[in-house]
Scaffold this active site. Structure first.
Site, PDB file in Angstrom:
ATOM      1  N   HIS A 141      22.363 -42.399  33.727  1.00 32.67           N
ATOM      2  CA  HIS A 141      21.721 -42.036  32.154  1.00 32.67           C
ATOM      3  C   HIS A 141      21.211 -43.128  31.541  1.00 32.67           C
ATOM      4  CE1 HIS A 141      25.572 -43.372  30.370  1.00 32.67           C
ATOM      5  NE2 HIS A 141      24.851 -43.458  29.392  1.00 32.67           N
ATOM      6  N   ASP A 198      26.928 -40.583  37.825  1.00 32.28           N
ATOM      7  CA  ASP A 198      26.175 -41.358  36.726  1.00 32.28           C
ATOM      8  C   ASP A 198      26.199 -42.893  37.116  1.00 32.28           C
ATOM      9  OD1 ASP A 198      25.078 -41.688  34.179  1.00 32.28           O
ATOM     10  OD2 ASP A 198      26.951 -41.971  33.091  1.00 32.28           O
ATOM     11  N   GLY A 232      25.043 -48.503  23.991  1.00 29.60           N
ATOM     12  CA  GLY A 232      24.772 -49.980  24.388  1.00 29.60           C
ATOM     13  C   GLY A 232      25.750 -50.487  25.374  1.00 29.60           C
ATOM     14  N   SER A 267      27.140 -48.437  27.840  1.00 28.13           N
ATOM     15  CA  SER A 267      26.909 -47.819  29.030  1.00 28.13           C
ATOM     16  C   SER A 267      26.442 -48.752  30.073  1.00 28.13           C
ATOM     17  CB  SER A 267      25.926 -46.583  28.841  1.00 28.13           C
ATOM     18  OG  SER A 267      26.662 -45.559  27.933  1.00 28.13           O
ATOM     19  N   SER A 272      28.908 -16.809  39.672  1.00 34.93           N
ATOM     20  CA  SER A 272      28.900 -16.767  38.199  1.00 34.93           C
ATOM     21  C   SER A 272      29.623 -15.580  37.627  1.00 34.93           C
ATOM     22  CB  SER A 272      27.323 -16.537  37.841  1.00 34.93           C
ATOM     23  OG  SER A 272      26.886 -15.462  38.558  1.00 34.93           O
ATOM     24  N   MET A 273      29.694 -15.461  36.464  1.00 38.34           N
ATOM     25  CA  MET A 273      30.712 -14.532  35.929  1.00 38.34           C
ATOM     26  C   MET A 273      29.911 -13.706  34.816  1.00 38.34           C
ATOM     27  SD  MET A 273      34.563 -16.304  35.992  1.00 38.34           S
ATOM     28  CE  MET A 273      33.806 -18.051  35.115  1.00 38.34           C
TER      29      MET A 273
END
Length: 202
Positions: free
Chosen positions: A12, A42, A124, A126, A183-184
């Protein structure tokens, strides 16, 4: 690879970038090249020309970590003005499962396993290292819970996960994940029944 230095950061952090600069503690700035990244873990890997007198970090042993161990977070919170800031905390928990959303929606897309620390983590930080008391890197800082009434809940990707993904990226291999296509919906909602032509006996 003696000619290239590999730098690990977060996906990211680099995902919207077109060029990358590696700034060393002596002020020298080198151009970085994106090797690759993985959105779900990530993790991203950059490379730059190797410089003399700069050694690779030492990686710590995740298996011996326990709650209460001292940690240090290193980064540049709020930008270059606070480069190389160091904050201290403890391991608040291992093997925490945190829900991640790839959009701004209230629903989560997947769950990631992380180390929880109360060392101060700000925008910052990260992509910076989380270190143990010996200075060994035990994780890559990734996120925090930022909400009213919540303090000291930062998260780092464990270094064993980081090295696994980074080596795969450096080797040019694809990182794949299983996907369960389910999916539901609420069958008591008449609109759903009509839209998807579901015939239920209510």
């Amino acid at each position: 690879d003696l000619n290239n230095t590999y730098i690990i950061t977060n996906h990211h952090v680099i995902e919207n970038g077109n060029n990358y600069k590696i700034t060393y503690t002596d002020g020298v700035v080198l151009e970085g090249t994106l090797v690759g990244s993985d959105e779900y873990s990530d993790i991203a890997v950059l490379k730059a020309d190797t410089r003399d007198n700069y050694n690779a970090v030492t990686l710590g042993d995740i298996s011996i970590l326990k709650a209460g161990d001292t940690t240090f977070a290193i980064g540049s919170p709020l930008g270059e003005a606070y480069s190389y800031s160091v904050t201290r905390g403890i391991i608040s928990g291992k093997d925490r499962l945190v829900e991640i959303s790839l959009s701004n929606s209230s629903t989560s897309d997947y769950i990631i396993n992380v180390i929880q620390t109360d060392a101060a983590v700000n925008s910052g930080n990260s992509g910076g290292p989380l270190c143990n008391a010996n200075g060994d890197v035990i994780g890559v800082i990734s996120s925090k819970i930022a909400s009213t009434g919540i303090e000291g809940m930062g998260f780092a990707i464990p270094i064993d996960t980081v090295t696994e993904k980074a080596n795969t990226i450096i080797n040019g291999d694809n990182i794949t994940y299983p996907y369960l296509g389910i999916s539901m919906m609420n069958l008591e909602d008449i609109k759903n029944n009509y839209r998807y032509n579901i015939n239920t006996n209510l």
